[in-house]
Design an enzyme around this catalytic site. Structure first.
Site, PDB file in Angstrom:
ATOM      1  N   CYS A  50     -10.899 -93.439  -0.524  1.00 25.35           N
ATOM      2  CA  CYS A  50     -12.190 -92.926  -0.069  1.00 25.35           C
ATOM      3  C   CYS A  50     -12.184 -91.404   0.008  1.00 25.35           C
ATOM      4  CB  CYS A  50     -12.556 -93.539   1.273  1.00 25.35           C
ATOM      5  SG  CYS A  50     -11.245 -93.414   2.480  1.00 25.35           S
ATOM      6  N   LYS A  86     -11.944-109.561   9.695  1.00 21.13           N
ATOM      7  CA  LYS A  86     -12.391-110.144   8.412  1.00 21.13           C
ATOM      8  C   LYS A  86     -11.953-109.160   7.321  1.00 21.13           C
ATOM      9  CE  LYS A  86     -14.947-110.102   5.255  1.00 21.13           C
ATOM     10  NZ  LYS A  86     -14.496-109.972   3.819  1.00 21.13           N
ATOM     11  N   GLU A 114     -19.851 -92.040  -5.821  1.00 21.01           N
ATOM     12  CA  GLU A 114     -18.445 -92.413  -5.703  1.00 21.01           C
ATOM     13  C   GLU A 114     -18.089 -93.377  -6.838  1.00 21.01           C
ATOM     14  OE1 GLU A 114     -17.180 -94.891  -2.273  1.00 21.01           O
ATOM     15  OE2 GLU A 114     -15.611 -93.383  -2.015  1.00 21.01           O
ATOM     16  N   GLU A 140     -16.438 -96.180   8.475  1.00 19.56           N
ATOM     17  CA  GLU A 140     -15.656 -95.302   7.593  1.00 19.56           C
ATOM     18  C   GLU A 140     -16.114 -95.621   6.178  1.00 19.56           C
ATOM     19  OE1 GLU A 140     -13.476 -92.989   8.273  1.00 19.56           O
ATOM     20  OE2 GLU A 140     -13.353 -93.341  10.429  1.00 19.56           O
TER      21      GLU A 140
HETATM   22  P1  NAP Z   1     -17.624-103.501   0.410  1.00 24.10           P
HETATM   23  O1  NAP Z   1     -18.434-104.612  -0.154  1.00 24.10           O
HETATM   24  O2  NAP Z   1     -18.282-102.499   1.265  1.00 24.10           O
HETATM   25  O3  NAP Z   1     -16.390-104.182   1.186  1.00 24.10           O
HETATM   26  C1  NAP Z   1     -15.838-103.789   2.419  1.00 24.10           C
HETATM   27  C2  NAP Z   1     -15.719-104.963   3.371  1.00 24.10           C
HETATM   28  O4  NAP Z   1     -17.031-105.372   3.806  1.00 24.10           O
HETATM   29  C3  NAP Z   1     -15.109-106.218   2.742  1.00 24.10           C
HETATM   30  O5  NAP Z   1     -14.365-106.912   3.710  1.00 24.10           O
HETATM   31  C4  NAP Z   1     -16.343-106.991   2.352  1.00 24.10           C
HETATM   32  O6  NAP Z   1     -16.113-108.352   2.124  1.00 24.10           O
HETATM   33  C5  NAP Z   1     -17.222-106.747   3.544  1.00 24.10           C
HETATM   34  N1  NAP Z   1     -18.650-107.013   3.322  1.00 24.10           N
HETATM   35  C6  NAP Z   1     -19.326-107.039   2.143  1.00 24.10           C
HETATM   36  N2  NAP Z   1     -20.622-107.337   2.360  1.00 24.10           N
HETATM   37  C7  NAP Z   1     -20.773-107.519   3.696  1.00 24.10           C
HETATM   38  C8  NAP Z   1     -21.870-107.848   4.541  1.00 24.10           C
HETATM   39  N3  NAP Z   1     -23.106-108.063   4.047  1.00 24.10           N
HETATM   40  N4  NAP Z   1     -21.675-107.942   5.873  1.00 24.10           N
HETATM   41  C9  NAP Z   1     -20.459-107.719   6.389  1.00 24.10           C
HETATM   42  N5  NAP Z   1     -19.372-107.421   5.651  1.00 24.10           N
HETATM   43  C10 NAP Z   1     -19.527-107.304   4.319  1.00 24.10           C
HETATM   44  O7  NAP Z   1     -16.905-102.736  -0.760  1.00 24.10           O
HETATM   45  P2  NAP Z   1     -16.529-103.358  -2.197  1.00 24.10           P
HETATM   46  O8  NAP Z   1     -17.636-104.170  -2.765  1.00 24.10           O
HETATM   47  O9  NAP Z   1     -15.257-104.058  -2.051  1.00 24.10           O
HETATM   48  O10 NAP Z   1     -16.372-102.024  -3.051  1.00 24.10           O
HETATM   49  C11 NAP Z   1     -17.529-101.406  -3.620  1.00 24.10           C
HETATM   50  C12 NAP Z   1     -17.495 -99.909  -3.507  1.00 24.10           C
HETATM   51  O11 NAP Z   1     -17.317 -99.518  -2.144  1.00 24.10           O
HETATM   52  C13 NAP Z   1     -16.332 -99.225  -4.194  1.00 24.10           C
HETATM   53  O12 NAP Z   1     -16.567 -99.017  -5.540  1.00 24.10           O
HETATM   54  C14 NAP Z   1     -16.214 -97.951  -3.433  1.00 24.10           C
HETATM   55  O13 NAP Z   1     -17.135 -97.006  -3.909  1.00 24.10           O
HETATM   56  C15 NAP Z   1     -16.590 -98.339  -2.040  1.00 24.10           C
HETATM   57  N6  NAP Z   1     -15.402 -98.566  -1.180  1.00 24.10           N
HETATM   58  C16 NAP Z   1     -15.082 -97.606  -0.293  1.00 24.10           C
HETATM   59  C17 NAP Z   1     -13.967 -97.777   0.524  1.00 24.10           C
HETATM   60  C18 NAP Z   1     -13.566 -96.746   1.508  1.00 24.10           C
HETATM   61  O14 NAP Z   1     -12.430 -96.732   1.950  1.00 24.10           O
HETATM   62  N7  NAP Z   1     -14.448 -95.871   1.924  1.00 24.10           N
HETATM   63  C19 NAP Z   1     -13.197 -98.918   0.421  1.00 24.10           C
HETATM   64  C20 NAP Z   1     -13.566 -99.907  -0.489  1.00 24.10           C
HETATM   65  C21 NAP Z   1     -14.683 -99.705  -1.270  1.00 24.10           C
HETATM   66  P3  NAP Z   1     -15.803-108.810   0.598  1.00 24.10           P
HETATM   67  O15 NAP Z   1     -14.442-108.324   0.329  1.00 24.10           O
HETATM   68  O16 NAP Z   1     -15.906-110.283   0.609  1.00 24.10           O
HETATM   69  O17 NAP Z   1     -16.836-108.152  -0.276  1.00 24.10           O
END
Ligand code: NAP
Ligand code: MG
Length: 472
Positions: free
Chosen positions: A279, A170, A379, A245
Site C-alpha cells: 500500500c 476475517k 493505485e 488503512e
Molecule cells: P479488498 O476487497 O478491499 O479486500 C480487503 C479485505 O476486505 C478482504 O478481507 C476482503 O475479503 C474484505 N472485503 C471485501 N469486500 C468486503 C465487504 N463488502 N465488506 C467487508 N469486507 C469486505 O481488496 P482486494 O479486492 O483484495 O484488492 C483490490 C485492490 O485493493 C488492490 O488492487 C489494491 O489496490 C487494494 N488493496 C490495498 C491494500 C492495502 O494494504 N492498502 C491491500 C490489499 C488491496 P475478500 O478477500 O473475500 O475479498
C-alpha cells in the site's frame, strides 16, 4: 490438497455452520493447494458472541499480564516461522527471502513491541482533579487483506489484545492459510477462550456481516479504498469506531543535489518489493527536468535485475501477483499507460518470458508520465513505476500532493534538513528521508483517502482504547 473444515471460535476449532468453501490457489502454478470454509453470517454471529462473552474477563486482566500472553504469542510466531514462510510463499506467491526477512520478521518484531508496551503504557493519567482511564473499546472486528497477510493481522490483533479488547478476524480469501496458522499460534499461547476468533470467508458475506454486526464496537479494516468507504459508511451509521488503512499512490521526490543513482535504485527496489503489492509503494518518481533522462536510464537499468521467477527459489526477488484478477488489473493499467501516451521504457503487459503459467507480470517503467494520467492517479498494485518530471519545487509539491491518496512519500536531497523541510509540505502519513528505514514503533496510516487512524506503536494501541474521566 488439504481440505480444512473448521473455524476457530471460542477457543476451539469447530465446523462452519455454512457449507461453502474457498479454494486456495498457488499463484505461481495456478494449482489448488487447499480449501477453507466460507464462513456465513451465522458463523460471524457465533464468533461475535464468543468475543462478547470473553470481553469482561479479558478486560479485567492487568495490562502487564495481557502483555505476557502477547509475548507467548510472539514466541509461537518465532517457533513456527518456517511454516509461515512456506505458507505465504504457497498462497501469496511471495519470494521466500522476502517472506522470511519482512513478511514474518516484521510481525514478530511488532508482536514483541506490543508485549513490551503493555508493561509501560500509561493506561491511567491524572489531569487536574480528574483520573483519566484508558479502557478497551470492546469487541473488535478485524478485516485484513492478502498482501502482507501476517503483518496486517498482527498490526491489529497485538494492540487490541494489549488494550483488553477481544477480536473476530476475517482474513482475505486469498490468504486464509496464514490466518489459520496464526489461530493455531493463539491456541498454543493459551489465550483464554473467545478472546481471539477466526472466521474465514468472503468479503461481501462474512466481512460485511462482521462490519454490520451490532455486537462489534470497532471495525478495523485494511484494504481497498472502495471497500473502506463502504465500511466507513456502515460504521458511521451505527456510530461505532472505525479504523481504515487504505490505498496509496505515493510519490518519491528527488530534489536537485540528491544522490540520483542511489535514489532511483532504491525506488526500483521499493516498487518491486512484494511484487508491487504494497500500500505504501513509491509508485511515482518525481525528478527535476535537468536530471530526468538520466533517471529514466538508471531506472531501466535497475529493473533489469528484477526478473520474475519461482518464489520458492531463494535468489528470486519478484514472484507472481496474488491472483488472476490482480494480474488482469495490472496488465490493463499498463495498456492504459501506453494508450494515454506514456513512454514504455521497459516491461509491458505481455507475460514475462517463460512465465506463461502463473500470475506473473513484467516489472515495468513508464517515462513521460503526466500528473493527470490514469497510471499517475490510481493505485495499480503491481511492479509499475511512473517517472514524472517537474520544473521547480513548488510544482513538485503540487504533483506529489495531487492525488486523492496520502499514505506515504519519500524525499531525497543533498542533506536531511533540506529533505525534511520539503517533507513538511507533503500530504502523507509517512515520509522516508534519504532512504530512512521502516520503523515499527512510528505511527503508520494515511492522510486524505488513504485512511483514518494509525497502526503500530503507542499510536496504534490508542486506537483500541477509549477514555473515561473520573472527577474527584
Ligand atoms: P479488498 O476487497 O478491499 O479486500 C480487503 C479485505 O476486505 C478482504 O478481507 C476482503 O475479503 C474484505 N472485503 C471485501 N469486500 C468486503 C465487504 N463488502 N465488506 C467487508 N469486507 C469486505 O481488496 P482486494 O479486492 O483484495 O484488492 C483490490 C485492490 O485493493 C488492490 O488492487 C489494491 O489496490 C487494494 N488493496 C490495498 C491494500 C492495502 O494494504 N492498502 C491491500 C490489499 C488491496 P475478500 O478477500 O473475500 O475479498
Ligand atoms: Mg476482494
Amino acid at each position: 490438497m488439504i481440505a480444512h473444515d473448521a473455524l476457530y471460535i471460542d477457543g476451539s476449532w469447530r465446523p462452519a455452520l455454512g457449507t461453502g468453501v474457498i479454494d486456495v490457489v498457488n499463484p505461481a502454478d495456478e494449482q489448488v493447494i487447499a480449501s477453507v470454509p466460507a464462513g456465513s453470517a451465522e458463523d460471524v454471529d457465533a464468533a461475535v458472541a464468543a468475543a462478547r462473552a470473553a470481553l469482561p474477563g479479558w478486560a479485567a486482566v492487568p495490562p502487564a499480564r495481557r502483555g505476557t500472553y502477547v509475548a507467548a504469542l510472539r514466541d509461537q510466531l518465532v517457533a513456527r516461522r518456517d511454516e509461515f514462510v512456506a505458507t505465504m510463499t504457497a498462497e501469496l506467491g511471495v519470494p521466500v527471502g522476502f517472506a522470511r526477512r519482512v513478511q514474518t520478521g516484521i510481525p514478530i518484531a511488532v508482536a514483541g513491541s506490543y508485549a513490551e508496551l503493555a508493561a509501560t503504557y500509561a493506561f491511567e493519567e491524572r489531569i487536574g482533579n480528574s483520573a483519566v482511564h484508558h479502557e478497551p473499546v470492546g469487541v473488535v472486528g478485524a478485516i485484513t487483506p492478502w498482501n502482507y497477510p501476517l503483518h496486517q493481522i498482527v498490526n491489529k490483533v497485538a494492540p487490541a489484545l494489549v488494550a483488553g479488547c477481544t477480536i473476530v478476524l476475517k482474513p482475505a480469501e486469498d490468504t486464509p492459510l496464514t490466518a489459520q496458522l496464526f489461530a493455531e499460534c493463539v491456541a498454543a499461547a493459551e489465550l483464554p477462550a473467545g478472546v481471539f476468533n477466526l472466521v474465514t470467508g468472503l468479503g461481501p458475506v462474512a466481512g460485511q456481516a462482521l462490519a454490520e454486526h451490532p455486537g462489534v464496537d470497532l471495525v478495523s479494516f485494511t484494504g481497498s479504498t472502495d471497500v473502506g468507504r463502504r465500511i466507513g459508511a456502515i460504521a458511521g451509521g451505527a456510530v461505532k469506531r472505525v479504523a481504515l488503512e487504505l490505498g496509496g499512490k505515493s510519490a518519491n521526490v528527488v530534489l536537485p543535489g540528491a544522490d540520483l543513482a542511489k535514489a532511483v535504485a532504491a525506488n526500483v527496489a521499493d516498487v518491486c518489493r512484494n511484487t508491487g503489492q504494497s500500500c505504501n509503494a513509491l509508485t511515482r518518481l518525481l525528478v527535476h527536468t535537468d536530471q530526468y533522462e538520466e533517471a529514466v536510464s538508471l531506472a531501466a537499468a535497475a529493473v533489469a535485475s528484477f526478473v520474475p521467477g519461482d518464489p520458492t527459489d531463494p535468489d528470486v526477488r519478484v514472484g507472481p501477483l496474488v491472483n488472476a484478477k490482480q494480474q488482469a488489473r495490472v496488465r490493463a493499467y499498463i495498456d492504459k499507460g501506453v494508450e494515454e501516451g506514456a513512454r514504455l521504457v521497459t516491461g509491458g503487459s505481455a507475460a514475462p518470458e517463460g512465465r506463461e503459467k502463473g500470475y506473473f507480470v513484467r516489472p515495468t517503467v513508464f517515462a513521460d508520465v503526466t500528473p493527470e494520467m490514469t497510471i499517475a492517479q490510481e493505485e495499480i498494485f503491481g511492479p509499475v513505476l511512473s517517472l514524472i518530471r517537474y520544473e521547480d519545487e513548488d510544482e513538485a509539491v503540487r504533483i506529489a500532493n495531487g492525488t486523492v491518496y496520502g499514505l506515504a512519500a519519500a524525499v531525497w536531497a543533498a542533506d536531511g534538513a533540506t529533505a525534511a523541510a520539503f517533507a513538511r509540505r507533503l500530504e502523507a502519513g509517512q515520509v522516508e528521508i534519504n532512504g530512512g528505514g521502516f520503523n515499527i514503533l512510528a505511527p503508520f496510516g494515511g492522510h486524505k483517502q488513504s485512511g483514518i487512524g494509525r497502526e503500530l506503536g503507542a499510536h496504534g494501541l490508542a486506537e483500541y482504547l477509549h477514555t473515561k474521566s473520573l472527577q474527584f
